[in-house]
Enzyme design. Sequence first.
Site, PDB file in Angstrom:
ATOM      1  N   GLU A  64       1.050  -1.167   0.088  1.00  0.00           N
ATOM      2  CA  GLU A  64       0.196  -0.047   0.002  1.00  0.00           C
ATOM      3  C   GLU A  64       0.961   1.357   0.104  1.00  0.00           C
ATOM      4  OE1 GLU A  64      -2.544  -0.001   3.377  1.00  0.00           O
ATOM      5  OE2 GLU A  64      -3.763   1.546   2.591  1.00  0.00           O
ATOM      6  N   LYS A 119      -8.964   3.418  -2.811  1.00  0.00           N
ATOM      7  CA  LYS A 119      -9.615   2.651  -1.657  1.00  0.00           C
ATOM      8  C   LYS A 119     -10.878   3.040  -1.595  1.00  0.00           C
ATOM      9  CE  LYS A 119      -7.489   1.051   2.968  1.00  0.00           C
ATOM     10  NZ  LYS A 119      -6.353   1.362   3.809  1.00  0.00           N
ATOM     11  N   CYS A 145      -5.595  -3.366   1.615  1.00  0.00           N
ATOM     12  CA  CYS A 145      -5.405  -3.743   3.315  1.00  0.00           C
ATOM     13  C   CYS A 145      -7.029  -3.747   4.039  1.00  0.00           C
ATOM     14  CB  CYS A 145      -4.496  -2.457   3.698  1.00  0.00           C
ATOM     15  SG  CYS A 145      -3.779  -2.789   5.118  1.00  0.00           S
ATOM     16  N   SER A 159      20.123  -0.519  34.388  1.00  0.00           N
ATOM     17  CA  SER A 159      19.999  -0.545  35.745  1.00  0.00           C
ATOM     18  C   SER A 159      20.158  -1.750  36.647  1.00  0.00           C
ATOM     19  CB  SER A 159      18.772  -0.393  36.169  1.00  0.00           C
ATOM     20  OG  SER A 159      17.647  -1.246  35.850  1.00  0.00           O
TER      21      SER A 159
END
Length: 722
Positions: A45, A114, A177, A362
């Site tokens: 896309e 789309k 999509c 840490s």
Amino acid sequence: MVRLTVVAACSLRQFALDYEGNTDRIIESIRQAKAAGARLRVGPELEVSGYSCNDHFLEPDLYLHTMEMLARILSDESCNGILLDIGLPVSHRNVNYNCRVICLDGKILFIRPKMQRVHADSLDYREMRWFTPWTRQTQWEDFHLPKMLQKLQGSTHVPFGDCVISTPDSCFGAETCEEMWSPDAPHIPMTLDGVEIITNSSASHFSLQKLDVRLKLISEATRKCGGVYVYSNVQGCDGERLYFDGCAMILCNGQVLAQSPQFSLNEVDVITATVDLEEVRAYRSSMSRALQAAHSTKKYHRIQTAFELSPDEDDLDSHRRPTLPRELKFHSVEEEVALCAGCYLWDYLARSGSTGYLTPLSGGLDSCATTVSVFSMCRLVISAIEDGNQSVIAVVKRLFGEAPLPKTPHELCNRVLHTIYMGMSQQSSHETRQRAKDLSAAIGSYHVNLDIDSVYHAQKNLVKEALGFEAKFKVEGGTPAENLMLQNIQARTRMVTAYEFAQILPTTRQLAGGGGLLVLGSANVGEALRGYLTKYDCSSADINPIGSIDKADLKRFISWAQVHFEIPCLDDFVTATPTAELEPITEDYVQSDEADMGMTYAELNVFGRLRKERKMGPLSMFQHLVHVWGKDQQEGSEKQEVSLEPAEIAYKVKFFFAQYAITRHKATTLTPALHCNDYSPEDNRFDLRPFLYPSFWRSWSFKRIDRELERIEKARKKSEKS
Ligand SMILES: Nc1ncnc2c1ncn2[C@@H]1O[C@H](COP(=O)(O)OP(=O)(O)OC[C@H]2O[C@@H]([n+]3cccc(C(=O)O)c3)[C@H](O)[C@@H]2O)[C@@H](O)[C@H]1O
Ligand SMILES: Nc1ncnc2c1ncn2[C@@H]1O[C@H](COP(=O)(O)OP(=O)(O)OP(=O)(O)O)[C@@H](O)[C@H]1O
Ligand SMILES: NC(=O)CC[C@H](N)C(=O)O
């Protein structure tokens, strides 16, 4: 009878606004598809502009440049002889659309925007902000070509709309999509109208274990409707928090024929499959389907082309065989974390042009997970170098200058990763300091072990000198305000120190590549949700690879890495009690995360998912948890580990929402985090909420919880009596 055709799907490492790089990758993918004998090539896309251009999609420049790149592809004769389905934004009659341009031999056959209602617009997507959906199903109109394309096309107009392509031997249609994810998916009317091949051009982001959902949707589509599905996706970080996990796929009648890697550092991955179109026809030949097809009123305009998808000579070609079905390769959660974070961090490093990373380490699990993610990146890079990946090699050469290329992940890690332990004599334990040292030695990072006591005392003395006040910790008899101030001096000093060292280490080490290091963050998703972090401390960094992952998954990741990356000392991180080490350790007091937060990481995971994914406010969450955590769990349901009274659940839910509201402001400044979970609270992109809340304690929703609790308890007493 057989009717064979070869189709190709691509995963491309596109990058927002990298017009030329994107076009190079598109042309390379066409070259590879042709070399494999494909007759149809499908790309991701918006592949020409890159998917994550965001508000750049509102700029006319972008539309000009994508058209210029399309012209480049169309005029490149090496791209002829194959049907091309290319994703790019197109402006039609002053309206911007997210489109597919279907081309052949240097000419556009049609442009497919789309469609209606199915623009990706939830969670992390905002397509409706930039694009207008095409609302007229099966309709089309003329698109006026820009001048630069008119010459190439030999005409001024091409069809624009909801059409399909008819070849002499088959028919294919494109869905984009999100359209596949919608209940009104175009592949259904298309297949009922005789479309045999559906192409899907996606920019589908990674989240943990999502591939399974994606595969189910595609296989359902072709199992129900019959047909070939050619699915293409973006790969890598294209400039945002999302990682796109490639994994192009080709399916036929519900079965997987081909899959590209889900996590790879390749610029271009092309997969092909030889499919027998007769299998589609046979699969569809049932009366029930025929009746539905006959009743379907959606009839598509067919754009005709003389180009054959399955030329006769191919069927006669004795080498050509239909591709056999195979199982799709899935990764476990632990592997997904390792691979996704590794690939994302590499893209970020390569594309930002930085010299390397610095992790404040840490000795706790979270910064350990960030550190091991970088080591995972090093492993992926070394294996890409071994595979001869030229783009990776070019970046590594930039980092190594004249020095020879690294041969092991440890060598690479020593060059790119810097770890720094910033201790305080009273608060830091020997164990955390040692764990940080051990991990660094095991992976080869360049380690700095220092103490920040002098800076801390200098800061603390400012208050003493200016206000004549000596602040004390809680364990020394100080107030909560004093206790907090003293903790936060340490926390914020660590942030300043981390950036200071990130700036200067490449100079002191005389590293090639120029520039400073990127500082990595390691606040996990639960801490962010609960606000259990100091605003602008070491949780503030340039990028956070673990910011949307919860503690339990991080633990699983580190346990997995202990075995698969062969780092035995990781066991010590997994078994250690999480602690901020911001308060002095005494004989009977060691600060602990879960005690400080008033809730466990496991509970935070539940609250986080219900709040965001299941969209629950306090009352619904309480009602839901009474069923799930309550003592009277339904018979036959899976027994839960937790078994609580409704009043305890009410308290927990209220406490969570109250704390969440108080610390929500911290979400506005969270370090951008690689997106791995859809319940990420990072309000900048995924979780848009106010950050100044009225107190939940006096809220109507809490009063409703009280009323509901009363009702439950009354009902219980009544049933106990009878
Ligand atoms: N409504 C609002 N809108 C915007 N900003 C607001 C605000 N309310 C407070 N603030 C600001 O936020 C500040 C309070 O936030 P903050 O400074 O974070 O302070 P606070 O949340 O009060 O304290 C941080 C807590 O995080 C704990 N912790 C846990 C784990 C790790 C670490 C670590 O640092 O390593 C710390 C630490 O033990 C301490 O209990 C206020 O001083 C104010 O500046
Ligand atoms: N002693 C230290 N040395 C270096 N960095 C530290 C130190 N203490 C904290 N940090 C950094 O500050 C971040 C936030 O501190 P915090 O105590 O909240 O750790 P955490 O989120 O529980 O992570 P960890 O499990 O890594 O300790 C850590 O992730 C780490 O990067
Ligand atoms: N770009 C899109 O349309 C993607 C949306 C879709 N829900 C996905 O995650 O794959």
